[in-house]
Design a protein around this motif. Sequence first.
Motif, PDB file in Angstrom:
ATOM      1  N   THR A  85      -7.608  -1.889   9.618  1.00 56.50           N
ATOM      2  CA  THR A  85      -8.337  -2.872   8.822  1.00 56.50           C
ATOM      3  C   THR A  85      -7.967  -4.294   9.225  1.00 56.50           C
ATOM      4  O   THR A  85      -8.835  -5.164   9.378  1.00 56.50           O
ATOM      5  CB  THR A  85      -8.056  -2.661   7.328  1.00 56.50           C
ATOM      6  N   LEU A  86      -6.686  -4.548   9.405  1.00 58.92           N
ATOM      7  CA  LEU A  86      -6.230  -5.897   9.738  1.00 58.92           C
ATOM      8  C   LEU A  86      -6.585  -6.295  11.160  1.00 58.92           C
ATOM      9  O   LEU A  86      -6.863  -7.464  11.440  1.00 58.92           O
ATOM     10  CB  LEU A  86      -4.716  -6.006   9.537  1.00 58.92           C
TER      11      LEU A  86
ATOM     12  N   GLU B 225      -4.367   3.137   8.507  1.00 58.17           N
ATOM     13  CA  GLU B 225      -5.548   2.525   7.898  1.00 58.17           C
ATOM     14  C   GLU B 225      -5.348   1.030   7.702  1.00 58.17           C
ATOM     15  O   GLU B 225      -6.264   0.227   7.944  1.00 58.17           O
ATOM     16  CB  GLU B 225      -5.858   3.208   6.565  1.00 58.17           C
ATOM     17  N   VAL B 226      -4.165   0.632   7.256  1.00 59.28           N
ATOM     18  CA  VAL B 226      -3.874  -0.795   7.063  1.00 59.28           C
ATOM     19  C   VAL B 226      -4.000  -1.547   8.384  1.00 59.28           C
ATOM     20  O   VAL B 226      -4.632  -2.609   8.462  1.00 59.28           O
ATOM     21  CB  VAL B 226      -2.468  -0.982   6.468  1.00 59.28           C
TER      22      VAL B 226
ATOM     23  N   TRP C 100      -7.268   5.751  13.585  1.00 55.79           N
ATOM     24  CA  TRP C 100      -8.210   5.145  12.641  1.00 55.79           C
ATOM     25  C   TRP C 100      -8.881   3.946  13.314  1.00 55.79           C
ATOM     26  O   TRP C 100      -8.301   3.327  14.202  1.00 55.79           O
ATOM     27  CB  TRP C 100      -7.467   4.690  11.386  1.00 55.79           C
ATOM     28  N   GLY C 101     -10.098   3.618  12.874  1.00 52.84           N
ATOM     29  CA  GLY C 101     -10.757   2.398  13.321  1.00 52.84           C
ATOM     30  C   GLY C 101     -11.711   2.569  14.486  1.00 52.84           C
ATOM     31  O   GLY C 101     -12.135   1.575  15.085  1.00 52.84           O
TER      32      GLY C 101
ATOM     33  N   LYS D 166       0.806  -1.228   0.000  1.00 50.83           N
ATOM     34  CA  LYS D 166       0.000   0.000   0.000  1.00 50.83           C
ATOM     35  C   LYS D 166       0.833   1.271   0.000  1.00 50.83           C
ATOM     36  O   LYS D 166       0.444   2.278  -0.589  1.00 50.83           O
ATOM     37  CB  LYS D 166      -0.937   0.006   1.217  1.00 50.83           C
TER      38      LYS D 166
ATOM     39  N   GLU E  76     -15.406   0.873  14.067  1.00 51.13           N
ATOM     40  CA  GLU E  76     -15.463  -0.583  14.123  1.00 51.13           C
ATOM     41  C   GLU E  76     -15.408  -1.098  15.557  1.00 51.13           C
ATOM     42  O   GLU E  76     -16.197  -1.945  15.969  1.00 51.13           O
ATOM     43  CB  GLU E  76     -14.311  -1.195  13.314  1.00 51.13           C
TER      44      GLU E  76
ATOM     45  N   GLY F 208      -9.001  -4.634  13.362  1.00 53.45           N
ATOM     46  CA  GLY F 208     -10.341  -4.374  13.837  1.00 53.45           C
ATOM     47  C   GLY F 208     -10.365  -3.517  15.090  1.00 53.45           C
ATOM     48  O   GLY F 208     -11.418  -3.342  15.709  1.00 53.45           O
TER      49      GLY F 208
END
Length: 374
Positions: free
Chosen positions: A120-121, A116-117, A253-254, A99, A257, A123
């Motif tokens: 996402t990985l 962000e990566v 980020w995140g 990325k 979620e 949670g």
Amino acid sequence: MSFDLNQRHQQILWATIRQYISTAEPVGSKTLVDGYNLNISPATIRSGFATLEKAGFLYQPHTSAGRIPSDSGYRVYVDRAIQPSPDIGRQVAGALADKLDWDGWSIEAIMRGAVEVLATLSGYITMITLPQNRRLSVKHIQLVRADERKIMAIVVWDSYETQSLIVQLPPDLPTLAEELFDRELQMLSNFLNSKLRGRSLLEVSKLDWSELIGAESHPDNWQCQQYISLMSNSLVDLSRQAKPIHSSQIMIWGISEVLGQPEFSQLQQVKNLLHLLESEQDKLWELIFNPQIHALDRLEAQLDPQQSKIEIRIGAENPLKPMQICTLISTNYHQDSVPVGSVGLLGPKRMLYEDSIALVKSAAKYISTAISQE
């Protein structure tokens, strides 16, 4: 804690924690008998529950419920029972490499892509601090004619910030025609970029100018030579004026979620946590990137640049009250063995510790390597 876990107590505690991590439901003896090969009876498990509850490793949310791990239970589990997942470590390293583009992006864009990566990985809420007191290196240099007696030097740093200065030519230097002046400055710019891109501007004083001065393709090299000492000294002065990057900004980020997890069902707890993440980042930054551990961390990094101390704060171990419903896993990343920032995951106490530790370690290793080479 003085309580000494025997093998049976460990089996029961480990199984209870793994089951609770998986389901977020209080764990009963029948669940462990049916789902785990413990080779012990329900009565023995219930006796073990009572002992572990008395020792402070488990508790019952209410009388008729099963057991839930306490902060102390998670702590002994993390310290004794888990190993970071190598597969997850390789996965995050591959995802970051796919990325991120260190050649074309600013530092801020790199960190935002990394956060962000990881979110996402994992949670979980991911936090990466921007580099502190990072060495500025050259992205691009351009020398341009301001007028017939002045040169403007423009330096674009690797942070994509720019600095410039005006250099006044001494009276004894002859005035050049505009076309020749521009050509001389472009040749100097090309040479400086080829030698200094990705390096400290202070290294201009160490350059071997013979390659440029002796170039056969440059018949007017005597004119170019007139500017070398002047520009070299001016660029050194400019470099010394450059302020190292220092920022308490945290890329986060995140949030959406992780707030769907059952641990965050109480509205006031969620509000307090969001306020901390959004409005009190200075407090959060001091917790994630702790200058007091830098000396030890730097020594460890010098011994092994790929390793850094992992800090795991579970529940009440977090000094900030809004975070005491969470676990924070963090570690520093380095530039040339010097810790300059941190990577952290914030999630429920029943997080997947093996995966989360591997994610944080692998991300910090990748960023350390990239920022040291960049």
